[in-house]
Design a protein around this motif. Sequence first.
Motif, PDB file in Angstrom:
ATOM      1  N   ILE A  81      28.683  51.318  37.394  1.00  0.00           N
ATOM      2  CA  ILE A  81      28.222  49.984  36.940  1.00  0.00           C
ATOM      3  C   ILE A  81      29.277  48.794  36.863  1.00  0.00           C
ATOM      4  O   ILE A  81      29.356  47.757  37.586  1.00  0.00           O
ATOM      5  N   LEU A  82      30.217  49.260  36.133  1.00  0.00           N
ATOM      6  CA  LEU A  82      31.511  48.533  36.240  1.00  0.00           C
ATOM      7  C   LEU A  82      32.047  48.050  37.464  1.00  0.00           C
ATOM      8  O   LEU A  82      32.425  46.838  37.780  1.00  0.00           O
TER       9      LEU A  82
ATOM     10  N   GLU B  49      27.756  57.017  34.672  1.00  0.00           N
ATOM     11  CA  GLU B  49      27.072  55.809  34.985  1.00  0.00           C
ATOM     12  C   GLU B  49      27.783  54.453  34.899  1.00  0.00           C
ATOM     13  O   GLU B  49      27.809  53.506  35.582  1.00  0.00           O
ATOM     14  N   THR B  50      28.312  54.459  33.326  1.00  0.00           N
ATOM     15  CA  THR B  50      29.057  53.179  33.063  1.00  0.00           C
ATOM     16  C   THR B  50      29.972  52.699  34.204  1.00  0.00           C
ATOM     17  O   THR B  50      30.178  51.427  34.448  1.00  0.00           O
TER      18      THR B  50
ATOM     19  N   VAL C 160      23.897  38.741  44.791  1.00  0.00           N
ATOM     20  CA  VAL C 160      23.774  39.542  43.467  1.00  0.00           C
ATOM     21  C   VAL C 160      22.574  40.569  43.744  1.00  0.00           C
ATOM     22  O   VAL C 160      23.005  41.613  43.284  1.00  0.00           O
TER      23      VAL C 160
ATOM     24  N   LEU D  30      31.472  37.206  45.054  1.00  0.00           N
ATOM     25  CA  LEU D  30      31.121  35.823  44.843  1.00  0.00           C
ATOM     26  C   LEU D  30      32.243  34.824  44.684  1.00  0.00           C
ATOM     27  O   LEU D  30      32.475  33.829  45.590  1.00  0.00           O
TER      28      LEU D  30
ATOM     29  N   GLU E 231      30.967  42.915  42.828  1.00  0.00           N
ATOM     30  CA  GLU E 231      30.049  41.692  43.043  1.00  0.00           C
ATOM     31  C   GLU E 231      30.783  40.360  42.713  1.00  0.00           C
ATOM     32  O   GLU E 231      30.862  39.279  43.488  1.00  0.00           O
ATOM     33  N   HIS E 232      31.575  40.414  41.535  1.00  0.00           N
ATOM     34  CA  HIS E 232      32.269  39.125  41.370  1.00  0.00           C
ATOM     35  C   HIS E 232      33.371  38.789  42.251  1.00  0.00           C
ATOM     36  O   HIS E 232      33.631  37.567  42.733  1.00  0.00           O
TER      37      HIS E 232
ATOM     38  N   VAL F 196      29.915  45.683  39.256  1.00  0.00           N
ATOM     39  CA  VAL F 196      29.939  44.383  38.919  1.00  0.00           C
ATOM     40  C   VAL F 196      31.132  43.495  39.373  1.00  0.00           C
ATOM     41  O   VAL F 196      31.125  42.630  39.711  1.00  0.00           O
TER      42      VAL F 196
END
Lengths: 614, 614
Positions: free
Chosen positions: B536-537, B532-533, B512, B547, B543-544, B540
Amino acid sequence: MQLGLSVSDSDVSSFTPLVVLELADDTKAEAITWLLNRIRDKQKNGGDGEGFLSDAECQYIIKHELDTLRAKNEEHVPGYPKVKLYPGKSVVRRLQSKGVLVQYFPLHNKEDLKRLSFSWYKKIKLSFQPLDDIRHYFGEGLALYFGFLEYFTFALVPMALIGIPYYLFDWEDYDKYVLFAVFNLVWSTVFLEVWKRCSATFAYGWGTLSRKKAFEEPRAGFHGALGFNPITGREEPVYPSSKRQLRIYLVSVPFVLLCLYLSFYVMMVYFDMENWAISVYNENPNFGTGILLFVPSIIYAVVIEIMNLLYRYAAEFLTNWGEPEILLFSCSSFNNSYFNYCFFFFFCFQFNFVNCFASLFYIAFVMQDMVLLRQSLATLLITSQILNQVMEAFLPYWLQRRRNKKVHKRMRRVMGDKELPLLEQVQLETEMNTYLGTFDDYLEQFLLFGYVSLFSCVYPLAAVLVVLNNITEVYSDAFKMCHVFKRPFSEPAANIGVWQLAFETMSIIAVVTNCALIGLSSQVKAYFPESETQMILIVVAIEHVLLAFKFILAFVIPDVPKDIQVKLAKLEFDSLEALKKRVSTHLYMCTYLQHANRKCDHLYDRPCQKVLHC
Amino acid sequence: MQLGLSVSDSDVSSFTPLVVLELADDTKAEAITWLLNRIRDKQKNGGDGEGFLSDAECQYIIKHELDTLRAKNEEHVPGYPKVKLYPGKSVVRRLQSKGVLVQYFPLHNKEDLKRLSFSWYKKIKLSFQPLDDIRHYFGEGLALYFGFLEYFTFALVPMALIGIPYYLFDWEDYDKYVLFAVFNLVWSTVFLEVWKRCSATFAYGWGTLSRKKAFEEPRAGFHGALGFNPITGREEPVYPSSKRQLRIYLVSVPFVLLCLYLSFYVMMVYFDMENWAISVYNENPNFGTGILLFVPSIIYAVVIEIMNLLYRYAAEFLTNWGEPEILLFSCSSFNNSYFNYCFFFFFCFQFNFVNCFASLFYIAFVMQDMVLLRQSLATLLITSQILNQVMEAFLPYWLQRRRNKKVHKRMRRVMGDKELPLLEQVQLETEMNTYLGTFDDYLEQFLLFGYVSLFSCVYPLAAVLVVLNNITEVYSDAFKMCHVFKRPFSEPAANIGVWQLAFETMSIIAVVTNCALIGLSSQVKAYFPESETQMILIVVAIEHVLLAFKFILAFVIPDVPKDIQVKLAKLEFDSLEALKKRVSTHLYMCTYLQHANRKCDHLYDRPCQKVLHC
């Protein structure tokens, strides 16, 4: 079929037949004699557990005996010079592959079945299923499935109760689903944690909780080049692992990609149809075109069901390709079938997931059209439920009845008016379809769990529909087990196995999906009018906290309830105390008796609860 | 101390002393006789495993014997009418709490120790540690720690090798750390998966892999009201669980919150100091004020170390509060100490984590100041390493030397020139500090792992510093085990236990954190200049995926290497075969011999590898 019961008709009444072996019509007499001798030969070594074991357990042991019947020095099956044998070759497998042995299956016990079906589904009243009786008749594996079905249905009731007023009063207010999404999050986590404890309680009661896997012989259906088993040191048919892996990477992966492409293509066709239907309705809005709006979803749902079915066959084919083995969906840790099972499982899992949920994810997160999402979800859910019930129970039942009548007529013609209930029963059950294991049933529940946990916040009636479906499912599944399919061999089980993992994966996906749906809701967006970035960061942070909380919860809640932990520990302590009293030179004894318990488990599928008190 | 060896001096040379019990100076003779009789009494029932067991194992058995020595009908300790006893009361505990028994500890074996220390740390050459010898001398628990230390150090070498050029050439280009962050992600996952397999290989070799927990008696140190143990049915001191939970929720939770508040307060003071130092430097930039820039970080690092130490004592106090028990950090699943251990563990874990990493997280994600992050990380890392080495090995060694000289002088004064090496050795070792278990050592490695996996992408030299630290750590830890502390009782272990979980949690946090750092880098931001949105998406989503990939990897890689799985299965199969040959009425036997193996494990801490072939 030859009415080849090797006992005379007068004997029939004096014993309870358990398992039927159907031999080919023209089987040579000497082959039959040889096979019977070999089976009896094997049985002499073991003991019988008269009265001590349930029917289902006896049948399981017989199946094990048959599966582990291996050729010694015979060069071929007597009477069949062409059906070659070599030492270690599975006799049953060779007979089956050459068409001498058509099938073998356990026989229903009419008395027990009548009692069971009466207490199970014939009286319509509010009560739990007779799980202990189901376990006694069908074994632990199936009893656990019905236990899970019941638990899942009860667990959905609160969600359904909340869903009805939600649906009635907030139906048109698309943004009020945030609260419901939060409820979904918590529910799906708690649901699975509590189930683990329920399952442990069941398995403890049935004596399978601390069951350990025995050293299974290579599966009856397995053949390949001979090699040395590194564990037993015996010569056994071994399938080279590198060859299988090559096969999977070279053939299966492209095939999987192709199938996924097909799924997405069908989805795109569905969206085109959807757009077309909407344009037709917009041009001329009336009742007919209003109904037309639902047609694409219904067609898509039917196509999905068909594709799921095709993929299932494809998966089975790919799994068995190169090794002509009948896939029986049983897990065991040290032979190749476990690998196959997992391969098959993930194959099916992945396709069904993509097939059923891809369009919903696309509508929710790419099109961001909550109205279409709701409509699509409802149609998919209702259509697939109706289709499933028809395909699973009513169609087979109808075919079954037709066959039954035919068999009855033929029997009457051959036998005249003589009463031969057992022979007729064998004939009838021979013609029944074979139950292929709980895989399809769990898969159906898994998809329903997906619909409910992923998207029910936008369509609160989903839980209600699933509850209604599952209530009928209990009856239709019970009915199909008792009257549509052959009785299956009982399969001991301590838990629902790989499905627990599948449901847990789905509940993690549910957390992510519900958080994303919350982030999309205009209710939440209204709180952050100026900064979308800030809103996204907060939703992502909350999602991480929820996921962390979920893992901590799963870690903190013990999988086995405290009282059963204590009981198991007490049992262990008692055996230790008994040991202390009886054995003085324990150091020597403990070496070679270490796995006495294993042997026990292996044959009788329970630890020593029963044995201790007898 | 009374030189109370109960054997005459001439006997001294004929036996190897294993464990020392230090009694108080003025212990009554009758109490000594009684205690010796009781110990001998107990030993008569067990057998001795001459030559079969290592020294460490014999010492462990003696400890177990002493710990489970419980009062029978004695009302008080002979000679001490005030030291009351009741049936079931731990004798050793009562003697210890009343100051009759000062301590008991295993004695070093000078010959073995010399050999061990020579092959371990006295020759400086590139070689692996003699883990088998360490295990033989100190037991599995400590050998696993040194194995882990070595593995961790080697695993860091590639990262250090990549870090040096990174540091040298891209040092000022703060944005090029994306690649390094990705490397960190993969490394931290693979690192732990491979360690599990290494650990299983070690434990298999030492015979502890399939070790099961025995039914432990309540810990020697444990006393409370008598109650019935639900498992053994015996009357035993039981601590009411509800009382403990109440205690924890009412007292510990506020205390924890207070401590966390203190940590954050200190952090804020540090930032104030930092700002002050920067303003002083800006006013008058010269060498002196340049050094001043590092002072706040160094002070903060020292304060963190002190706070960690204080929290550790607080945790120990809170854990034991209300039950006057010596915390020995041993896990067992069915008694209260496991709960305590976990409580203590999470308490320390949480504080150390917050203490060490809170400021770094704050700098990275709130202040988003990568230069300060790098400087702060470097100072923290270097200061804490230096402090640790001093506190852990050199300070105790210096104190030790002073005491040794004193003891030596006193002995010479008392004994004149008589050569009494054993008595002197006992005297010397009695004065040594007690090693409190591997907790602190693992904690240090855990924090180092945190620095490397969380933030090393912004300070690539971190890995180099940790490698250097760990190389000296091996030597200083080896030295402190051999010469600074009393020899510890050996503790059998199959894995690093709860630390595996701690390291895995850290590696999830690392995923993370690294993803967030990547999202913050201007390199990545440059790719999404307008939205920016969207950036970030995407971060994320990545990252998912990472993981999910991590969990799949952990699931797919087997925890025990294939060859050891096969060996274990073969062992099990062999015992089963041996059983088949020897026992005919196995059904009866298996009932009460079920846990013969447990008994074995319990005494000798290994399954039957050895026994099988003797």
